[in-house]
Design a protein around this motif. Structure first.
Motif, PDB file in Angstrom:
ATOM      1  N   ALA A  31       0.835  -1.202   0.000  1.00 47.20           N
ATOM      2  CA  ALA A  31       0.000   0.000   0.000  1.00 47.20           C
ATOM      3  C   ALA A  31       0.870   1.252   0.000  1.00 47.20           C
ATOM      4  CB  ALA A  31      -0.921  -0.003   1.210  1.00 47.20           C
ATOM      5  N   LYS A  32       1.926   1.237   0.800  1.00 49.84           N
ATOM      6  CA  LYS A  32       2.831   2.388   0.856  1.00 49.84           C
ATOM      7  C   LYS A  32       3.504   2.626  -0.490  1.00 49.84           C
ATOM      8  CE  LYS A  32       3.728   1.820   5.789  1.00 49.84           C
ATOM      9  NZ  LYS A  32       4.679   1.361   6.817  1.00 49.84           N
ATOM     10  N   GLN A  33       3.866   1.543  -1.161  1.00 50.26           N
ATOM     11  CA  GLN A  33       4.480   1.690  -2.478  1.00 50.26           C
ATOM     12  C   GLN A  33       3.506   2.299  -3.475  1.00 50.26           C
ATOM     13  OE1 GLN A  33       6.019  -1.975  -4.071  1.00 50.26           O
ATOM     14  NE2 GLN A  33       7.023  -0.965  -5.788  1.00 50.26           N
TER      15      GLN A  33
ATOM     16  N   ALA B 235       1.857   7.253  -6.546  1.00 53.10           N
ATOM     17  CA  ALA B 235       0.875   8.297  -6.851  1.00 53.10           C
ATOM     18  C   ALA B 235       1.395   9.668  -6.443  1.00 53.10           C
ATOM     19  CB  ALA B 235      -0.444   7.991  -6.152  1.00 53.10           C
ATOM     20  N   CYS B 236       2.034   9.737  -5.275  1.00 49.92           N
ATOM     21  CA  CYS B 236       2.567  11.008  -4.783  1.00 49.92           C
ATOM     22  C   CYS B 236       3.703  11.503  -5.666  1.00 49.92           C
ATOM     23  CB  CYS B 236       3.033  10.836  -3.338  1.00 49.92           C
ATOM     24  SG  CYS B 236       3.744  12.331  -2.605  1.00 49.92           S
ATOM     25  N   ALA B 237       4.660  10.627  -5.960  1.00 53.68           N
ATOM     26  CA  ALA B 237       5.819  11.025  -6.758  1.00 53.68           C
ATOM     27  C   ALA B 237       5.411  11.482  -8.155  1.00 53.68           C
ATOM     28  CB  ALA B 237       6.810   9.874  -6.837  1.00 53.68           C
ATOM     29  N   ALA B 238       4.360  10.860  -8.694  1.00 54.17           N
ATOM     30  CA  ALA B 238       3.902  11.235 -10.035  1.00 54.17           C
ATOM     31  C   ALA B 238       3.405  12.674 -10.092  1.00 54.17           C
ATOM     32  CB  ALA B 238       2.794  10.285 -10.485  1.00 54.17           C
ATOM     33  N   GLU B 239       3.000  13.231  -8.940  1.00 54.34           N
ATOM     34  CA  GLU B 239       2.490  14.600  -8.889  1.00 54.34           C
ATOM     35  C   GLU B 239       3.577  15.632  -8.574  1.00 54.34           C
ATOM     36  OE1 GLU B 239      -0.653  15.492  -9.609  1.00 54.34           O
ATOM     37  OE2 GLU B 239      -1.012  13.380 -10.125  1.00 54.34           O
ATOM     38  N   ILE B 240       4.780  15.170  -8.286  1.00 60.51           N
ATOM     39  CA  ILE B 240       5.880  16.090  -7.967  1.00 60.51           C
ATOM     40  C   ILE B 240       6.611  16.434  -9.261  1.00 60.51           C
ATOM     41  CG2 ILE B 240       8.086  16.347  -6.761  1.00 60.51           C
ATOM     42  CD1 ILE B 240       6.973  14.542  -4.566  1.00 60.51           C
TER      43      ILE B 240
ATOM     44  N   VAL C  70       8.269   7.212  -0.872  1.00 59.39           N
ATOM     45  CA  VAL C  70       8.226   8.315  -1.849  1.00 59.39           C
ATOM     46  C   VAL C  70       9.628   8.629  -2.339  1.00 59.39           C
ATOM     47  CG1 VAL C  70       7.664  10.750  -2.191  1.00 59.39           C
ATOM     48  CG2 VAL C  70       6.121   9.293  -0.855  1.00 59.39           C
ATOM     49  N   ALA C  71      10.602   8.649  -1.436  1.00 58.97           N
ATOM     50  CA  ALA C  71      11.988   8.927  -1.822  1.00 58.97           C
ATOM     51  C   ALA C  71      12.483   7.917  -2.853  1.00 58.97           C
ATOM     52  CB  ALA C  71      12.888   8.912  -0.589  1.00 58.97           C
TER      53      ALA C  71
ATOM     54  N   VAL D 188      15.017  18.298   0.796  1.00 50.85           N
ATOM     55  CA  VAL D 188      15.419  18.608   2.173  1.00 50.85           C
ATOM     56  C   VAL D 188      14.742  17.581   3.065  1.00 50.85           C
ATOM     57  CG1 VAL D 188      15.547  20.391   3.961  1.00 50.85           C
ATOM     58  CG2 VAL D 188      15.429  21.050   1.535  1.00 50.85           C
ATOM     59  N   THR D 189      15.479  17.031   4.012  1.00 56.32           N
ATOM     60  CA  THR D 189      14.880  15.991   4.854  1.00 56.32           C
ATOM     61  C   THR D 189      15.481  15.979   6.249  1.00 56.32           C
ATOM     62  OG1 THR D 189      14.344  13.623   4.970  1.00 56.32           O
ATOM     63  CG2 THR D 189      16.519  14.201   4.100  1.00 56.32           C
ATOM     64  N   ASN D 190      14.681  15.544   7.196  1.00 55.09           N
ATOM     65  CA  ASN D 190      15.169  15.277   8.555  1.00 55.09           C
ATOM     66  C   ASN D 190      15.135  13.776   8.818  1.00 55.09           C
ATOM     67  OD1 ASN D 190      12.300  15.223   8.596  1.00 55.09           O
ATOM     68  ND2 ASN D 190      12.276  15.545  10.813  1.00 55.09           N
ATOM     69  N   ASN D 191      15.262  13.001   7.752  1.00 56.47           N
ATOM     70  CA  ASN D 191      15.198  11.547   7.806  1.00 56.47           C
ATOM     71  C   ASN D 191      16.494  10.992   7.214  1.00 56.47           C
ATOM     72  OD1 ASN D 191      14.668   8.807   7.296  1.00 56.47           O
ATOM     73  ND2 ASN D 191      12.494   9.173   6.987  1.00 56.47           N
ATOM     74  N   MET D 192      17.355  10.424   8.052  1.00 57.72           N
ATOM     75  CA  MET D 192      18.624   9.895   7.587  1.00 57.72           C
ATOM     76  C   MET D 192      18.427   8.750   6.592  1.00 57.72           C
ATOM     77  SD  MET D 192      20.971  11.711   9.056  1.00 57.72           S
ATOM     78  CE  MET D 192      22.466  10.729   8.928  1.00 57.72           C
ATOM     79  N   ASN D 193      17.369   7.992   6.732  1.00 62.18           N
ATOM     80  CA  ASN D 193      17.095   6.912   5.789  1.00 62.18           C
ATOM     81  C   ASN D 193      16.834   7.454   4.392  1.00 62.18           C
ATOM     82  OD1 ASN D 193      17.273   4.964   7.875  1.00 62.18           O
ATOM     83  ND2 ASN D 193      15.142   5.336   8.437  1.00 62.18           N
ATOM     84  N   ILE D 194      16.098   8.558   4.311  1.00 54.62           N
ATOM     85  CA  ILE D 194      15.822   9.174   3.011  1.00 54.62           C
ATOM     86  C   ILE D 194      17.105   9.699   2.389  1.00 54.62           C
ATOM     87  CG2 ILE D 194      14.751  11.222   1.952  1.00 54.62           C
ATOM     88  CD1 ILE D 194      12.277  10.636   3.659  1.00 54.62           C
ATOM     89  N   ALA D 195      17.963  10.313   3.207  1.00 59.47           N
ATOM     90  CA  ALA D 195      19.250  10.790   2.688  1.00 59.47           C
ATOM     91  C   ALA D 195      20.051   9.639   2.087  1.00 59.47           C
ATOM     92  CB  ALA D 195      20.039  11.468   3.805  1.00 59.47           C
ATOM     93  N   ASN D 196      20.036   8.485   2.744  1.00 55.49           N
ATOM     94  CA  ASN D 196      20.751   7.318   2.228  1.00 55.49           C
ATOM     95  C   ASN D 196      20.099   6.771   0.966  1.00 55.49           C
ATOM     96  OD1 ASN D 196      22.777   7.235   4.213  1.00 55.49           O
ATOM     97  ND2 ASN D 196      21.437   6.138   5.640  1.00 55.49           N
ATOM     98  N   ILE D 197      18.771   6.789   0.903  1.00 53.24           N
ATOM     99  CA  ILE D 197      18.064   6.311  -0.282  1.00 53.24           C
ATOM    100  C   ILE D 197      18.440   7.136  -1.507  1.00 53.24           C
ATOM    101  CG2 ILE D 197      15.761   6.203  -1.369  1.00 53.24           C
ATOM    102  CD1 ILE D 197      14.688   5.441   1.466  1.00 53.24           C
TER     103      ILE D 197
END
Length: 252
Positions: free
Chosen positions: A77-79, A84-89, A106-107, A119-128
């Protein structure tokens, strides 16, 4: 053993151990794994347990479930929401991606974009996004939350105020019937509120399980957001409120 007898015992095991697994329950009750999965689905639907990969856990009230369990919960579901979210960015947009396993999804979808400033405050997103040369990645400061790689606190909020991004993408731990986004960590709530204030558009990503959960700290109402991306239709009363608030609902 009939389901009517199994379900109370499954709940009691979950209360004692904090979680149950499909394999253990199948062996315990001498039934198939498919039968146990149906049992757990029924308990999840009734709001008694929360399905995770390989089993189920007790629904949380004031303490969030672990990061690995959150990451596995409703992964498909998250995928779908993330796509859907990324397609709108738009290409070349400036985006803030907040803490959360759905924002991490989303990342992953944004690795196909070009010219982004993330910009992120999520280290996992930075790594992704670290191996995505087409995206500029900026990590805020803050206090590291080792459990999930999140950065929170006053330093994070101060860093956010240095930006005015096109889109902020925010997750939540729960979404109640009134349309309030809820979370467990008051520091993270402060960061989410700062994001809303510093974004031209604010979006929420939340799968259907958030409607069956509760958390003690309020982030904001859906009325403060331009869009909410989810995987199943919202309940009719909440959908009507979103229409009144002019909050677009996108079902991935």
């Amino acid at each position: 053993m009939a389901q009517g007898f199994r379900l109370p015992e499954i709940l009691e095991i979950a209360r004692q151990d904090g979680r149950v697994t499909v394999d253990d329950l199948a062996n315990r009750f001498n039934v198939t794994a498919q039968t146990i999965r149906r049992d757990l689905a029924d308990l999840d639907e009734a709001g008694k347990l929360e399905r995770v990969h390989g089993g189920a856990i007790l629904r949380s009230g004031t303490v969030n479930i672990g990061y690995q369990e959150r990451a596995a919960l409703n992964a498909e579901a998250k995928q779908s929401i993330a796509r859907a979210c990324a397609a709108e960015i738009p290409q070349g947009a400036s985006v803030f991606l907040a803490i959360g396993t759905t924002t991490e999804a989303v990342a992953r979808e944004l690795r196909r974009h070009s010219g982004l400033m993330v910009v992120t405050n999520n280290m996992n997103i930075a790594n992704i996004l670290a191996d995505t040369p087409a995206a500029q990645v900026i990590v805020t400061g803050g206090t590291l939350r080792r459990s999930d790689g999140g950065l929170t606190g006053p330093l994070t909020q101060d860093a956010i105020r240095q930006f005015k991004v096109d889109i902020a993408v925010i997750g939540c731990s729960a979404l109640d019937a009134d349309g309030d986004l809820l979370d467990y960590d008051i520091q993270e709530v402060g960061v989410s509120r700062a994001l809303i204030a510093q974004a031209r558009r604010s979006w929420v990503v939340a799968d259907h399980s958030k409607l069956n959960r509760t958390a003690p700290a309020r982030i904001a109402s859906l009325s403060a957001f331009d869009r909410v991306f989810t995987d199943r239709p919202l309940p009719a009363p909440l959908l009507a409120r979103c229409a009144q608030w002019q909050t677009q609902v996108v079902t991935g």
